[in-house]
Every structure is written in C-alpha cells, then in structure tokens.
Design a protein around this motif. Structure first.
Motif, PDB file in Angstrom:
ATOM      1  N   THR A   1       0.799  -1.216   0.000  1.00  0.00           N
ATOM      2  CA  THR A   1       0.000   0.000   0.000  1.00  0.00           C
ATOM      3  C   THR A   1       0.835   1.271   0.000  1.00  0.00           C
ATOM      4  O   THR A   1       0.343   2.326  -0.368  1.00  0.00           O
ATOM      5  CB  THR A   1      -0.927   0.041   1.223  1.00  0.00           C
TER       6      THR A   1
ATOM      7  N   PHE B   1      -2.268   2.621  -4.477  1.00  0.00           N
ATOM      8  CA  PHE B   1      -3.265   2.452  -3.427  1.00  0.00           C
ATOM      9  C   PHE B   1      -3.827   3.818  -3.095  1.00  0.00           C
ATOM     10  O   PHE B   1      -3.104   4.704  -2.643  1.00  0.00           O
ATOM     11  CB  PHE B   1      -2.619   1.819  -2.188  1.00  0.00           C
TER      12      PHE B   1
ATOM     13  N   PHE C   1      -6.819  -0.537  -4.325  1.00  0.00           N
ATOM     14  CA  PHE C   1      -5.753  -0.534  -5.309  1.00  0.00           C
ATOM     15  C   PHE C   1      -6.407  -0.101  -6.615  1.00  0.00           C
ATOM     16  O   PHE C   1      -7.484  -0.581  -6.978  1.00  0.00           O
ATOM     17  CB  PHE C   1      -5.126  -1.924  -5.465  1.00  0.00           C
TER      18      PHE C   1
END
Length: 163
Positions: free
Chosen positions: A20, A50, A55
């Motif tokens: 992330t 992200f 995503f």
C-alpha cells in the motif's frame, strides 16, 4: 494481503504481492516492478497505486490498452477476482486475508489473534455500488468514499464558473 497473478506467453503463472505504501509499475521494460515479456505490452504500460482504500489501476497511455473484465479502461479500481489483460498477458487480482505465515513468527499466539481479528472484521467492510451496478468493497478498513462524475455536456454554465 493483495496479490496480482499474471500468466505470461510461456503459460507460467507468476504472483506479485502489492504494497500500500508505494506504486507498482507494469510493462515490458526491465525497470518495472511487474515485467511482462509480451510484445503487445508497452514498455511502461500501467501503474497500480493504493488510493482511498483501493488498489487502482492506471493505464499509462499504452498502445494496445489495458482491459479490466474485458473492458478497456484508463483508470479502474481493483476488487477481488477482477480479471486483467495487457497485450496477450492475462491476470487476476486477489485480496486475501493475512495468514499466519505473514505475521511475525516471534509470538505465534499474536499471529493467531491477528488472523482471527482480520477475519472477524473483514465481513463488516463498507460497500457501495458503482455506476455500473457492480458492488465495490474497499481493500482495507479505511473508509471508502463513493464518487461519481458528470460528463461535461450535462454541466450547466453556472457549474463551470469558478466559485
């Protein structure tokens, strides 16, 4: 944990763990995070970032396009089970719960507790429906904000003025 699986032209499936905190680049060039050895894939084909609890796949103006669930896209959120195609390479996105192997091994009881906590909160994730009718679920417990855009033709002249 989010993973991307790609089947290359040689038929071998490779998996890539997405993180992330940084974007992932996809393309033919060896400098990419995910390298697809496919002549129909651009050198810098796409990027996965992200944002807002998801995503998101961004096509980087590739020559042959990026397809999500058989539809050509420029930007698309990635949800569990979604199918991707870049050139002749096919892939899928998977959002999996953390496993014991993903947790630190110095305290096995903490690892089991973390897995149990993740599985009990995963079903309470907020969802919303996109314009296409598809139900979207955030990839983390961060709050997701549904948004919609209007084509320019539907905006009034007053909407276009700066406030």
């Amino acid at each position: 944990m989010a993973k991307l699986f790609f089947v290359g032209l040689d038929g071998a499936e490779r998996s890539y763990r997405l993180q992330t905190h940084r974007p992932f680049t996809v393309g033919r060039d060896p400098g990419n995070d995910i390298i697809l050895r496919d002549p129909k894939v651009s050198r810098h084909h796409a990027e996965i970032v992200f944002e807002r609890g998801f995503f998101v796949l961004h096509d980087l103006a590739s020559a042959n396009g990026t397809y999500v669930n058989a539809r050509r896209v420029r930007v698309a959120p990635l949800t569990h089970g979604i199918k991707l195609r870049m050139g002749n390479s096919h892939g899928r996105f998977s959002e999996e719960l953390p496993t014991e192997a993903d947790a630190p091994t110095d305290d096995p009881l903490a690892a089991v507790a973390a897995v149990a906590a993740a599985s009990s909160t995963a079903s309470s994730a907020p969802t919303f429906t996109a314009n296409s009718g598809e139900v979207l679920v955030p990839t983390t417990q961060n709050r997701a904000y549904p948004f919609a855009t209007q084509p320019h033709e539907q905006l009034s002249p007053d909407d276009l003025k700066k406030k």
